[in-house]
Design a protein around this motif. Structure first.
Motif, PDB file in Angstrom:
ATOM      1  N   GLU A   5       0.824  -1.208   0.000  1.00 33.99           N
ATOM      2  CA  GLU A   5       0.000   0.000   0.000  1.00 33.99           C
ATOM      3  C   GLU A   5       0.859   1.261   0.000  1.00 33.99           C
ATOM      4  OE1 GLU A   5      -3.143   0.359  -0.592  1.00 33.99           O
ATOM      5  OE2 GLU A   5      -3.595  -1.769  -0.566  1.00 33.99           O
ATOM      6  N   ARG A   8       2.595   1.582  -3.603  1.00 34.51           N
ATOM      7  CA  ARG A   8       1.737   1.901  -4.754  1.00 34.51           C
ATOM      8  C   ARG A   8       1.252   3.341  -4.746  1.00 34.51           C
ATOM      9  NH1 ARG A   8      -4.124   1.250  -5.149  1.00 34.51           N
ATOM     10  NH2 ARG A   8      -4.957   1.292  -3.066  1.00 34.51           N
ATOM     11  N   GLN A  11      -2.003   4.619  -6.311  1.00 42.32           N
ATOM     12  CA  GLN A  11      -2.167   4.519  -7.762  1.00 42.32           C
ATOM     13  C   GLN A  11      -2.956   3.256  -8.094  1.00 42.32           C
ATOM     14  OE1 GLN A  11       1.997   4.873  -8.885  1.00 42.32           O
ATOM     15  NE2 GLN A  11       1.559   6.925  -9.655  1.00 42.32           N
ATOM     16  N   VAL A  13      -3.036   0.156  -8.846  1.00 40.81           N
ATOM     17  CA  VAL A  13      -2.293  -1.099  -8.891  1.00 40.81           C
ATOM     18  C   VAL A  13      -2.963  -2.040  -7.906  1.00 40.81           C
ATOM     19  CG1 VAL A  13      -0.061  -2.222  -8.577  1.00 40.81           C
ATOM     20  CG2 VAL A  13      -0.140   0.156  -9.361  1.00 40.81           C
ATOM     21  N   GLU A  30       0.963  -8.513  -9.349  1.00 44.21           N
ATOM     22  CA  GLU A  30       0.485  -7.136  -9.390  1.00 44.21           C
ATOM     23  C   GLU A  30      -0.196  -6.900 -10.727  1.00 44.21           C
ATOM     24  OE1 GLU A  30       4.503  -6.175  -9.350  1.00 44.21           O
ATOM     25  OE2 GLU A  30       4.363  -7.685  -7.803  1.00 44.21           O
ATOM     26  N   TYR A  32      -1.261  -3.611 -13.029  1.00 49.14           N
ATOM     27  CA  TYR A  32      -1.099  -2.171 -13.183  1.00 49.14           C
ATOM     28  C   TYR A  32      -2.169  -1.659 -14.138  1.00 49.14           C
ATOM     29  CZ  TYR A  32       3.286  -3.127 -10.888  1.00 49.14           C
ATOM     30  OH  TYR A  32       4.214  -3.538  -9.971  1.00 49.14           O
ATOM     31  N   ALA A  42       6.218   2.711 -11.025  1.00 49.24           N
ATOM     32  CA  ALA A  42       5.411   2.040 -10.002  1.00 49.24           C
ATOM     33  C   ALA A  42       5.895   0.605  -9.811  1.00 49.24           C
ATOM     34  CB  ALA A  42       3.937   2.064 -10.384  1.00 49.24           C
ATOM     35  N   GLU A  43       6.209  -0.087 -10.904  1.00 51.70           N
ATOM     36  CA  GLU A  43       6.683  -1.470 -10.804  1.00 51.70           C
ATOM     37  C   GLU A  43       8.006  -1.538 -10.051  1.00 51.70           C
ATOM     38  OE1 GLU A  43       7.698  -5.355 -13.567  1.00 51.70           O
ATOM     39  OE2 GLU A  43       7.033  -3.513 -14.538  1.00 51.70           O
ATOM     40  N   ILE A  46       7.283  -0.982  -6.273  1.00 52.71           N
ATOM     41  CA  ILE A  46       6.597  -2.120  -5.659  1.00 52.71           C
ATOM     42  C   ILE A  46       7.514  -3.327  -5.567  1.00 52.71           C
ATOM     43  CG2 ILE A  46       4.692  -3.748  -5.997  1.00 52.71           C
ATOM     44  CD1 ILE A  46       3.068  -1.258  -7.001  1.00 52.71           C
TER      45      ILE A  46
END
Length: 73
Positions: A5, A8, A11, A13, A30, A32, A42-43, A46
Motif C-alpha cells: 500500500e 503503490r 495509484q 495497482v 500485481e 497495473y 510504479a513497478e 513495488i
C-alpha cells in the motif's frame, strides 16, 4: 500489505494472490491499471518494497485484452 500500500502510493495497482491454498508458498501478482501514468516507476517501487517477502526470482508477464474495451485487433 502495508509495504504494498505504501509503495503503490494510491495509484491504480492491485495485488492478487494465487488461489491454490499452498500452505508453504504464496504466489502474488500485481496488476497495473492502463491509466497509470508511469507503470515502470510504479513497478520498480513495488518490486523493491515486496522484495524482502519474495522467495526465488521475480518475473514479468504482460497481457493485452483479447475482447472488450482495449482489445487488440
Amino acid at each position: 500489505m502495508a509495504a504494498f500500500e505504501q509503495a503503490r502510493q494510491a495509484q491504480p495497482v492491485r495485488l492478487l494472490q494465487r488461489h491454490d491454498n499452498d500452505p508453504v508458498f504464496q504466489t502474488w501478482m500485481e496488476i497495473y491499471g492502463p491509466e497509470l501514468p508511469d507503470a515502470a516507476d510504479a513497478e520498480r517501487r513495488i518490486a523493491a518494497a515486496l522484495g524482502a517477502f519474495a522467495q526465488g526470482p521475480r518475473h514479468r508477464e504482460a497481457f493485452a485484452a483479447v475482447a472488450g474495451p482495449g482489445a487488440i485487433h
